[in-house]
Design a protein around this motif. Structure first.
Motif, PDB file in Angstrom:
ATOM      1  N   LEU A  99       0.830  -1.207   0.000  1.00 34.11           N
ATOM      2  CA  LEU A  99       0.000   0.000   0.000  1.00 34.11           C
ATOM      3  C   LEU A  99       0.866   1.260   0.000  1.00 34.11           C
ATOM      4  O   LEU A  99       0.554   2.247  -0.677  1.00 34.11           O
ATOM      5  N   LEU A 100       1.961   1.228   0.744  1.00 33.65           N
ATOM      6  CA  LEU A 100       2.890   2.364   0.747  1.00 33.65           C
ATOM      7  C   LEU A 100       3.474   2.582  -0.645  1.00 33.65           C
ATOM      8  O   LEU A 100       3.591   3.720  -1.113  1.00 33.65           O
ATOM      9  N   GLU A 101       3.838   1.487  -1.317  1.00 40.19           N
ATOM     10  CA  GLU A 101       4.402   1.593  -2.665  1.00 40.19           C
ATOM     11  C   GLU A 101       3.379   2.169  -3.639  1.00 40.19           C
ATOM     12  O   GLU A 101       3.706   3.014  -4.478  1.00 40.19           O
ATOM     13  N   THR A 102       2.134   1.724  -3.516  1.00 37.88           N
ATOM     14  CA  THR A 102       1.085   2.229  -4.402  1.00 37.88           C
ATOM     15  C   THR A 102       0.849   3.716  -4.183  1.00 37.88           C
ATOM     16  O   THR A 102       0.699   4.488  -5.133  1.00 37.88           O
ATOM     17  N   ARG A 105       4.114   5.521  -5.591  1.00 40.36           N
ATOM     18  CA  ARG A 105       4.503   5.371  -6.995  1.00 40.36           C
ATOM     19  C   ARG A 105       3.335   5.211  -7.955  1.00 40.36           C
ATOM     20  O   ARG A 105       3.531   5.179  -9.175  1.00 40.36           O
ATOM     21  N   GLY A 106       2.131   5.057  -7.430  1.00 41.27           N
ATOM     22  CA  GLY A 106       0.985   4.855  -8.304  1.00 41.27           C
ATOM     23  C   GLY A 106       0.731   3.385  -8.562  1.00 41.27           C
ATOM     24  O   GLY A 106       1.287   2.509  -7.908  1.00 41.27           O
ATOM     25  N   GLY A 107      -0.115   3.104  -9.544  1.00 45.93           N
ATOM     26  CA  GLY A 107      -0.509   1.727  -9.810  1.00 45.93           C
ATOM     27  C   GLY A 107      -1.694   1.347  -8.946  1.00 45.93           C
ATOM     28  O   GLY A 107      -2.496   2.193  -8.546  1.00 45.93           O
ATOM     29  N   ALA A 108      -1.801   0.073  -8.647  1.00 44.27           N
ATOM     30  CA  ALA A 108      -2.938  -0.406  -7.857  1.00 44.27           C
ATOM     31  C   ALA A 108      -2.535  -1.607  -7.027  1.00 44.27           C
ATOM     32  O   ALA A 108      -1.791  -2.474  -7.486  1.00 44.27           O
ATOM     33  N   THR A 109      -3.017  -1.642  -5.794  1.00 40.72           N
ATOM     34  CA  THR A 109      -2.911  -2.831  -4.952  1.00 40.72           C
ATOM     35  C   THR A 109      -4.323  -3.330  -4.700  1.00 40.72           C
ATOM     36  O   THR A 109      -5.155  -2.596  -4.156  1.00 40.72           O
ATOM     37  N   CYS A 110      -4.590  -4.554  -5.134  1.00 47.17           N
ATOM     38  CA  CYS A 110      -5.928  -5.127  -5.017  1.00 47.17           C
ATOM     39  C   CYS A 110      -5.926  -6.285  -4.030  1.00 47.17           C
ATOM     40  O   CYS A 110      -5.045  -7.152  -4.077  1.00 47.17           O
ATOM     41  N   CYS A 111      -6.906  -6.285  -3.153  1.00 44.66           N
ATOM     42  CA  CYS A 111      -7.110  -7.378  -2.210  1.00 44.66           C
ATOM     43  C   CYS A 111      -8.350  -8.148  -2.635  1.00 44.66           C
ATOM     44  O   CYS A 111      -9.409  -7.554  -2.864  1.00 44.66           O
ATOM     45  N   VAL A 112      -8.213  -9.454  -2.756  1.00 49.86           N
ATOM     46  CA  VAL A 112      -9.307 -10.317  -3.206  1.00 49.86           C
ATOM     47  C   VAL A 112      -9.617 -11.318  -2.100  1.00 49.86           C
ATOM     48  O   VAL A 112      -8.764 -12.124  -1.733  1.00 49.86           O
ATOM     49  N   MET A 164      -2.609  -8.448  -5.002  1.00 46.14           N
ATOM     50  CA  MET A 164      -1.891  -8.218  -6.256  1.00 46.14           C
ATOM     51  C   MET A 164      -1.520  -6.749  -6.366  1.00 46.14           C
ATOM     52  O   MET A 164      -2.330  -5.878  -6.044  1.00 46.14           O
ATOM     53  N   HIS A 165      -0.313  -6.501  -6.843  1.00 47.37           N
ATOM     54  CA  HIS A 165       0.095  -5.118  -7.122  1.00 47.37           C
ATOM     55  C   HIS A 165       0.370  -4.986  -8.613  1.00 47.37           C
ATOM     56  O   HIS A 165       1.081  -5.803  -9.199  1.00 47.37           O
ATOM     57  N   TYR A 166      -0.221  -3.951  -9.219  1.00 39.30           N
ATOM     58  CA  TYR A 166      -0.034  -3.688 -10.643  1.00 39.30           C
ATOM     59  C   TYR A 166       0.454  -2.257 -10.839  1.00 39.30           C
ATOM     60  O   TYR A 166      -0.070  -1.337 -10.201  1.00 39.30           O
ATOM     61  N   PRO A 167       1.432  -2.053 -11.727  1.00 36.83           N
ATOM     62  CA  PRO A 167       1.848  -0.680 -12.032  1.00 36.83           C
ATOM     63  C   PRO A 167       0.745   0.108 -12.731  1.00 36.83           C
ATOM     64  O   PRO A 167       0.721   1.331 -12.692  1.00 36.83           O
ATOM     65  N   ASP A 168      -0.186  -0.618 -13.367  1.00 34.79           N
ATOM     66  CA  ASP A 168      -1.324   0.009 -14.049  1.00 34.79           C
ATOM     67  C   ASP A 168      -2.541  -0.863 -13.781  1.00 34.79           C
ATOM     68  O   ASP A 168      -2.532  -2.060 -14.089  1.00 34.79           O
ATOM     69  N   ILE A 169      -3.587  -0.293 -13.202  1.00 33.83           N
ATOM     70  CA  ILE A 169      -4.756  -1.090 -12.819  1.00 33.83           C
ATOM     71  C   ILE A 169      -5.416  -1.757 -14.020  1.00 33.83           C
ATOM     72  O   ILE A 169      -6.080  -2.785 -13.899  1.00 33.83           O
ATOM     73  N   ARG A 170      -5.211  -1.211 -15.219  1.00 35.66           N
ATOM     74  CA  ARG A 170      -5.819  -1.817 -16.411  1.00 35.66           C
ATOM     75  C   ARG A 170      -5.237  -3.194 -16.712  1.00 35.66           C
ATOM     76  O   ARG A 170      -5.845  -3.986 -17.436  1.00 35.66           O
ATOM     77  N   LEU A 171      -4.059  -3.494 -16.148  1.00 35.83           N
ATOM     78  CA  LEU A 171      -3.418  -4.779 -16.414  1.00 35.83           C
ATOM     79  C   LEU A 171      -4.141  -5.942 -15.746  1.00 35.83           C
ATOM     80  O   LEU A 171      -3.924  -7.097 -16.115  1.00 35.83           O
ATOM     81  N   ASN A 172      -4.978  -5.658 -14.745  1.00 35.50           N
ATOM     82  CA  ASN A 172      -5.648  -6.765 -14.051  1.00 35.50           C
ATOM     83  C   ASN A 172      -7.052  -7.038 -14.583  1.00 35.50           C
ATOM     84  O   ASN A 172      -7.798  -7.825 -14.000  1.00 35.50           O
ATOM     85  N   VAL A 173      -7.407  -6.404 -15.694  1.00 34.86           N
ATOM     86  CA  VAL A 173      -8.740  -6.603 -16.263  1.00 34.86           C
ATOM     87  C   VAL A 173      -8.941  -8.079 -16.620  1.00 34.86           C
ATOM     88  O   VAL A 173      -8.139  -8.680 -17.329  1.00 34.86           O
ATOM     89  N   GLY A 174     -10.001  -8.671 -16.101  1.00 29.12           N
ATOM     90  CA  GLY A 174     -10.344 -10.052 -16.430  1.00 29.12           C
ATOM     91  C   GLY A 174      -9.693 -11.103 -15.566  1.00 29.12           C
ATOM     92  O   GLY A 174     -10.110 -12.269 -15.607  1.00 29.12           O
ATOM     93  N   GLY A 202     -14.656 -11.196  -3.491  1.00 30.90           N
ATOM     94  CA  GLY A 202     -14.850  -9.769  -3.285  1.00 30.90           C
ATOM     95  C   GLY A 202     -13.540  -9.049  -3.510  1.00 30.90           C
ATOM     96  O   GLY A 202     -12.507  -9.461  -2.977  1.00 30.90           O
ATOM     97  N   VAL A 203     -13.562  -7.982  -4.316  1.00 31.79           N
ATOM     98  CA  VAL A 203     -12.339  -7.290  -4.717  1.00 31.79           C
ATOM     99  C   VAL A 203     -12.396  -5.831  -4.292  1.00 31.79           C
ATOM    100  O   VAL A 203     -13.393  -5.141  -4.533  1.00 31.79           O
ATOM    101  N   CYS A 204     -11.316  -5.376  -3.682  1.00 31.58           N
ATOM    102  CA  CYS A 204     -11.196  -3.965  -3.321  1.00 31.58           C
ATOM    103  C   CYS A 204      -9.774  -3.521  -3.654  1.00 31.58           C
ATOM    104  O   CYS A 204      -8.810  -4.208  -3.294  1.00 31.58           O
ATOM    105  N   CYS A 205      -9.638  -2.384  -4.356  1.00 27.93           N
ATOM    106  CA  CYS A 205      -8.327  -1.912  -4.815  1.00 27.93           C
ATOM    107  C   CYS A 205      -8.022  -0.516  -4.273  1.00 27.93           C
ATOM    108  O   CYS A 205      -8.911   0.331  -4.160  1.00 27.93           O
ATOM    109  N   HIS A 206      -6.755  -0.299  -3.972  1.00 24.15           N
ATOM    110  CA  HIS A 206      -6.254   1.035  -3.618  1.00 24.15           C
ATOM    111  C   HIS A 206      -5.400   1.525  -4.779  1.00 24.15           C
ATOM    112  O   HIS A 206      -4.471   0.845  -5.205  1.00 24.15           O
ATOM    113  N   THR A 207      -5.735   2.698  -5.306  1.00 23.72           N
ATOM    114  CA  THR A 207      -5.010   3.203  -6.470  1.00 23.72           C
ATOM    115  C   THR A 207      -4.268   4.504  -6.199  1.00 23.72           C
ATOM    116  O   THR A 207      -3.198   4.727  -6.740  1.00 23.72           O
TER     117      THR A 207
END
Length: 238
Positions: A99-102, A105-112, A164-174, A202-207
């Motif tokens: 969460l600190l990295e997100t 630096r941006g991107g997204a951290t998603c908890c499922v 999951m951590h993604y540099p771009d939240i669009r990368l986790n689509v699907g 259940g999915v919740c993301c911090h962007t």
């Protein structure tokens, strides 16, 4: 794990005087003898050096054993014994850093949050041993369904979580729908036969924005999971 062994060093030299003695010790020798050598003195000093080496090596071995023991305790404290996945404590220790990295630096951290639908019925029909087989197989499937860098843990009972951590939240689509399909498409083979499963997620993301507490993100994902259950199970709710 190899332990570095301590070896005592005795210097034999023709040099005399305090300066030579100081230089020898500064270079790492343990003892110092000038020529000509006296055999009795040499034997006594070698014996003393042996005692020092034994004590030093015992200390090194004890320190290495304590390091291994502490590492094993840490692993036991953060590992689910049934599935071999991390547990809730492990997740919480890693989530805050992501969460600190997100935030920085941006991107997204998603908890499922993931829960097996009607798992009680599996235990009631097949018994808890088969239920354990199902949990272990599901853990393996979840681990294979995500990237090596993603965190998969068993929260307890039939509930799992993936972070999951993604540099771009669009990368986790699907990705979440694919996980759902992976579990639904193929029954789990157990000692009692094939067991068909579905899961709810259940999915919740911090962007961006204010850094949330790890507990807040977990609670958010848990609420989404509850909504998936209420909506009929076998689905993902964002």
């Amino acid at each position: 794990e190899e332990t570095n062994r301590y070896t005592a060093v005795i210097l034999f030299t023709a040099k005399e005087g305090v300066d030579a003695l100081v230089e020898a010790f500064e270079r790492g020798v343990d003892d110092y003898l000038t020529k000509p050598l006296d055999e009795r003195e040499l034997a006594a000093r070698v014996h003393a050096a042996g005692r020092i080496s034994t004590l030093q090596n015992t200390q090194l071995e004890t320190s290495a054993a304590l390091t291994r023991f502490n590492r094993q305790l840490q692993e036991l404290a953060t590992t689910d014994p049934l599935t071999g996945l991390g547990n809730r404590r492990y997740l919480e220790s890693r989530l805050n850093a992501l969460l600190l990295e997100t935030t920085a630096r941006g991107g997204a951290t998603c908890c499922v949050m993931i829960d097996i639908d009607h798992f009680k019925a599996v235990n009631d029909r097949y018994g808890h041993d088969v239920g354990d087989e199902v949990l272990k197989s599901l853990a393996t499937r979840l681990r294979r369904a995500v990237r090596p860098t993603d965190i998969v843990v068993r929260m307890g009972g039939e509930e799992f979580a993936v972070v999951m951590h993604y540099p771009d939240i669009r990368l986790n689509v699907g990705i979440f729908e694919r996980i759902l399909e992976t579990i639904q498409e193929r029954p789990i083979i157990t000692s009692a036969g094939a067991v068909a499963l579905t899961i709810s997620m259940g999915v919740c993301c911090h962007t961006h924005g204010t850094l949330p507490a790890p507990e807040a993100l977990l609670k958010c994902a848990d609420e989404k999971l509850y909504a998936a259950k209420e909506a009929g199970r076998n689905r993902v709710v964002y």
